[in-house]
Design an enzyme around this catalytic site. Structure first.
Site, PDB file in Angstrom:
ATOM      1  N   ARG A  29       0.938  -1.355  -0.004  1.00 41.51           N
ATOM      2  CA  ARG A  29      -0.036  -0.098  -0.129  1.00 41.51           C
ATOM      3  C   ARG A  29       0.984   1.395   0.060  1.00 41.51           C
ATOM      4  O   ARG A  29       0.422   2.175  -0.562  1.00 41.51           O
ATOM      5  CB  ARG A  29      -0.850  -0.094   0.999  1.00 41.51           C
ATOM      6  CG  ARG A  29      -1.946  -1.030   0.937  1.00 41.51           C
ATOM      7  CD  ARG A  29      -3.065  -0.922   2.288  1.00 41.51           C
ATOM      8  NE  ARG A  29      -4.363  -1.907   1.818  1.00 41.51           N
ATOM      9  CZ  ARG A  29      -5.179  -2.374   2.744  1.00 41.51           C
ATOM     10  NH1 ARG A  29      -4.804  -2.088   4.071  1.00 41.51           N
ATOM     11  NH2 ARG A  29      -6.132  -2.944   2.578  1.00 41.51           N
ATOM     12  N   LYS A  63     -15.510 -16.160   6.380  1.00 38.12           N
ATOM     13  CA  LYS A  63     -16.913 -16.171   6.707  1.00 38.12           C
ATOM     14  C   LYS A  63     -17.844 -15.908   5.167  1.00 38.12           C
ATOM     15  O   LYS A  63     -17.484 -14.728   4.591  1.00 38.12           O
ATOM     16  CB  LYS A  63     -17.440 -15.103   7.476  1.00 38.12           C
ATOM     17  CG  LYS A  63     -16.730 -15.288   9.022  1.00 38.12           C
ATOM     18  CD  LYS A  63     -17.224 -14.179   9.920  1.00 38.12           C
ATOM     19  CE  LYS A  63     -16.964 -14.517  11.345  1.00 38.12           C
ATOM     20  NZ  LYS A  63     -17.373 -13.434  12.449  1.00 38.12           N
ATOM     21  N   GLY A  66      -6.834  -6.731   0.498  1.00 38.21           N
ATOM     22  CA  GLY A  66      -6.920  -7.480   1.720  1.00 38.21           C
ATOM     23  C   GLY A  66      -5.929  -8.826   1.830  1.00 38.21           C
ATOM     24  O   GLY A  66      -4.663  -8.978   1.528  1.00 38.21           O
TER      25      GLY A  66
END
Length: 421
Positions: free
Chosen positions: A39, A210, A368
Site C-alpha cells: 500500500r 465467513k 486485503g
C-alpha cells in the site's frame, strides 16, 4: 458531475501550494516493522508527483483501529520510515493529527516537502457518527493547507477508505478544491469493467473465512459472472447446505438458508457455482497439525472423525479451479482458499494465484488477505492485471453500494458540505 483528477490539479499548478493527500497506509506491522509495503508503494506515485511539481504535500492516513486515542502500537512512524526509504527523500512525521506539531510542521514545509500526519484515527472525530464533529475535524485539516501560495487542495488517493464516511475521506471534500488520485481512478476503472461488460468467460473466485461477509457480493455477481468458485472457510456453509457433514470446520449455520437459495438460483440461472470436491482436513488449527485429504462426501470419516477441520481445498479441487481460471478472460479473486499462512495449507491459495498469472485476460486480486497472500507466497504484483488496495471498498463497489469518498469528490464543495452523513 465528474470528479476532477490529479492531472487537472497538476495542470492548474501546485508549486508552493499545500496539498492534503489522503493515502492508504494501513499496512501490517510486526515488531514495529512493515511486513507488506504494497500500500505504501501504491501511494507513492501521487505523493511524489505532487512533490516533484513543487507542492507542499501533507499526507493523511490511518492504521488499524486505535479507538479514537493515541496508541503507540498504531503509530504511522514505521510507514513514514518505509515511505522515506522507497521515495529516497525525507518524510517528516507530525506527532499529532491537527495539533501544534501538525500545524508547525505544515507551516514549515518547503516546496517539494512531504509531511505525514499521525494516525487520523487517533482523533475520535475522524470516525464519529456526528456530522458536526467530523466537519470540525475536517476544517482543522483544511486549515493546514492555508497560508500557502494560492489555494490549498485535497486529493483522495486512498481507495481502501472510500467506503467510509470519515472526516479525512468525506467531509474534507467540502472544505477544499478536491481531486481524485490516480490510484482511486485506476481502481474505479478496473471495477467498472468487472460490473459492466466484462470479457467472457467471467470467473469470480471467493474465499475467506465467513460467507456472511460475501453475501451481498455473491448476490450481485451471480447476475454478472459466468462461474463462481467457492473456497476458504466459507465453503463449509455451502457444503452443509448440500447435506454434507463438515466436522469442526468453520460453519455459519444461520446462513444455510441464504446459501441454499444461491445454490437453487445457480441451478436455474446462467451462473454456475463450483464447490470443492475434496478438502484437506486437519487435527487442529496448527501449522504442524496432522492432516489428510478427504472427499466432501466423507469429511468426518478420516483419522480424526468429527473433530477434524478443513484448512484448505484438496488437490482435485485445485486442478478444477485452476482449469476454470485459465480458461477465463476476466477473473476477480477475493479471499484465500485456505490457511495460507501455514505452509501445509497454502497450496490451494498458491494454485489460484498461479492460475491467475496464466489467464489471458483481465485478472484482479481483490485486496486485503488476497493481496497479502500473493506477496507472502512469492508472487510479484506485475504478474497480475491489477491488485486492489481496498478489499472492503472493492467488495462494496461490486455489491452495488455507493462509496461516500467517491461521491464526495463528484459534488461541488458547497453541496458536499450540506450533504452531511
Amino acid at each position: 458531475m465528474t470528479a476532477q483528477t490529479l492531472d487537472d490539479l497538476l495542470e492548474s499548478g501546485v508549486a508552493g501550494r499545500h496539498v492534503l493527500v489522503r493515502s492508504d497506509l494501513n499496512v501490517p506491522l510486526e515488531d514495529g516493522a512493515v511486513t507488506d509495503d504494497g500500500r505504501i508503494r501504491a501511494s507513492l506515485p501521487v505523493i511524489t508527483a505532487l512533490a516533484d511539481a513543487g507542492a507542499r504535500v501533507v499526507v493523511m492516513a490511518h492504521l488499524g483501529r486505535p479507538k479514537g486515542e493515541a496508541d503507540p502500537r498504531y503509530s504511522l512512524r514505521p510507514a513514514a520510515e518505509r515511505m522515506a526509504e522507497l521515495a529516497g527523500r525525507e518524510v517528516r512525521l507530525a506527532a499529532d493529527v491537527t495539533g501544534e506539531s501538525a500545524r508547525q510542521k505544515a507551516a514549515d514545509l518547503a516546496d517539494g516537502g512531504i509531511l505525514l500526519l499521525e494516525n487520523v484515527r487517533f482523533d475520535p472525530r475522524e470516525t464519529s457518527k456526528d456530522d458536526a464533529e467530523r466537519a470540525a475535524l475536517a476544517a482543522e485539516m483544511a486549515a493546514l493547507a492555508q497560508g500557502s501560495a494560492g489555494t490549498g487542495a485535497y486529493v483522495d488517493d486512498a481507495f481502501g477508505a472510500v467506503h467510509r464516511k470519515h472526516a479525512s475521506v468525506f467531509d474534507i471534500a467540502a472544505e477544499l478544491p478536491s481531486y481524485q488520485g490516480r490510484l482511486v481512478t485506476r481502481e474505479l476503472d478496473v471495477l467498472s469493467r468487472l460490473t459492466g461488460s466484462p470479457d467472457r468467460p467471467y470467473v469470480v473466485v471467493l474465499g475467506g473465512s465467513k460467507v456472511s461477509d460475501k453475501l451481498a457480493v455473491i448476490d450481485n455477481l451471480m447476475e454478472r459472472a459466468d462461474t463462481l468458485l467457492i473456497g476458504g472457510g466459507m465453503l463449509f456453509t455451502f457444503l452443509k447446505a448440500q447435506g454434507h457433514e463438515v466436522g469442526a470446520s468453520l460453519l455459519e449455520e444461520d446462513q444455510i438458508p441464504v446459501v441454499t437459495e444461491y445454490l437453487r438460483r445457480a441451478e436455474t440461472g446462467g451462473c454456475r457455482i463450483v464447490l470443492p470436491t475434496d478438502i484437506v482436513m486437519a487435527s487442529a488449527f496448527s501449522a504442524d497439525a496432522e492432516h489428510e485429504v478427504l472427499p466432501v462426501e466423507s469429511l468426518t470419516t478420516g483419522t480424526h472423525g468429527a473433530s477434524a477441520l478443513g484448512l484448505d481445498i484438496g488437490p482435485q479441487t485445485r486442478v478444477t479451479f485452476g482449469e476454470e481460471i485459465r480458461r477465463a478472460h476476466t477473473v476477480f479473486w477475493n479471499g484465500p482458499m485456505g490457511v495460507f499462512e501455514f505452509e501445509p495449507f497454502s497450496h490451494g491459495t498458491r494454485t489460484v494465484a498461479h492460475a491467475l498469472t496464466q489467464a489471458s485476460g483481465l485478472t484482479v486480486v481483490g485486496g486485503g488477505d488476497s493481496a497479502a497472500a500473493v506477496r507472502t507466497l512469492g508472487f510479484e504484483d506485475r504478474q497480475f492485471g491489477h491488485i486492489s488496495t481496498g478489499g472492503g471498498a472493492s467488495l462494496e463497489y461490486l455489491e452495488g453500494k455507493s462509496l461516500p469518498g467517491v461521491e464526495a469528490l463528484e459534488r461541488p464543495a458547497a453541496d458536499a458540505e450540506q450533504a452531511g452523513a
